[in-house]
Design a protein around this motif. Structure first.
Motif, PDB file in Angstrom:
ATOM      1  N   TYR A 141      33.762  35.319  34.603  1.00 46.06           N
ATOM      2  CA  TYR A 141      34.118  36.554  33.911  1.00 46.06           C
ATOM      3  C   TYR A 141      35.366  36.329  33.066  1.00 46.06           C
ATOM      4  N   CYS A 142      35.336  36.729  31.802  1.00 40.26           N
ATOM      5  CA  CYS A 142      36.489  36.620  30.908  1.00 40.26           C
ATOM      6  C   CYS A 142      37.145  37.991  30.785  1.00 40.26           C
ATOM      7  N   GLU A 143      38.329  38.130  31.367  1.00 40.11           N
ATOM      8  CA  GLU A 143      39.038  39.399  31.287  1.00 40.11           C
ATOM      9  C   GLU A 143      39.496  39.716  29.868  1.00 40.11           C
ATOM     10  N   ASN A 144      39.765  38.710  29.074  1.00 42.09           N
ATOM     11  CA  ASN A 144      40.223  38.934  27.688  1.00 42.09           C
ATOM     12  C   ASN A 144      39.137  39.592  26.831  1.00 42.09           C
ATOM     13  N   THR A 201      39.711  32.551  26.844  1.00 41.07           N
ATOM     14  CA  THR A 201      39.958  32.015  28.177  1.00 41.07           C
ATOM     15  C   THR A 201      39.362  30.616  28.269  1.00 41.07           C
ATOM     16  N   SER A 236      36.329  41.010  28.325  1.00 40.48           N
ATOM     17  CA  SER A 236      35.572  41.903  29.226  1.00 40.48           C
ATOM     18  C   SER A 236      34.091  41.550  29.209  1.00 40.48           C
TER      19      SER A 236
END
Length: 82
Positions: free
Chosen positions: A75-78, A58, A80
């Motif tokens: 927060y990086c969803e890729n 990200t 987590s």
């Protein structure tokens, strides 16, 4: 009134600064070096324009590192991870 030339180059310092993963140690980590010619920096205040890339890929562009006194976080969803 000085007519001397002066310059600052923003640079990585091998073995000191990091452009990679910053550990979750809670410690400050050097991320920038300054090559100064004809001047001495007394203070540097990071502002907007930084590009941050997470381990998960990200990318956050134009990040303002001066906005929050506790530091920048996201927060990086890729991955987590924050």
């Amino acid at each position: 009134d000085s007519k001397k030339q002066a310059s600052v180059v923003f640079t990585d310092v091998k073995g000191v600064t990091t452009s990679g993963v910053v550990a979750k140690s809670g410690e400050f980590v050097p991320v920038m070096g300054f090559e100064c010619r004809g001047l001495e920096l007394e203070a540097w205040y990071p502002t907007k324009g930084a590009v941050i890339k997470s381990i998960g890929g990200t990318v956050w562009k134009d990040v303002d590192l001066s906005e929050d006194p506790d530091g920048w976080f996201e927060y990086c969803e890729n991955a987590s991870d924050s």
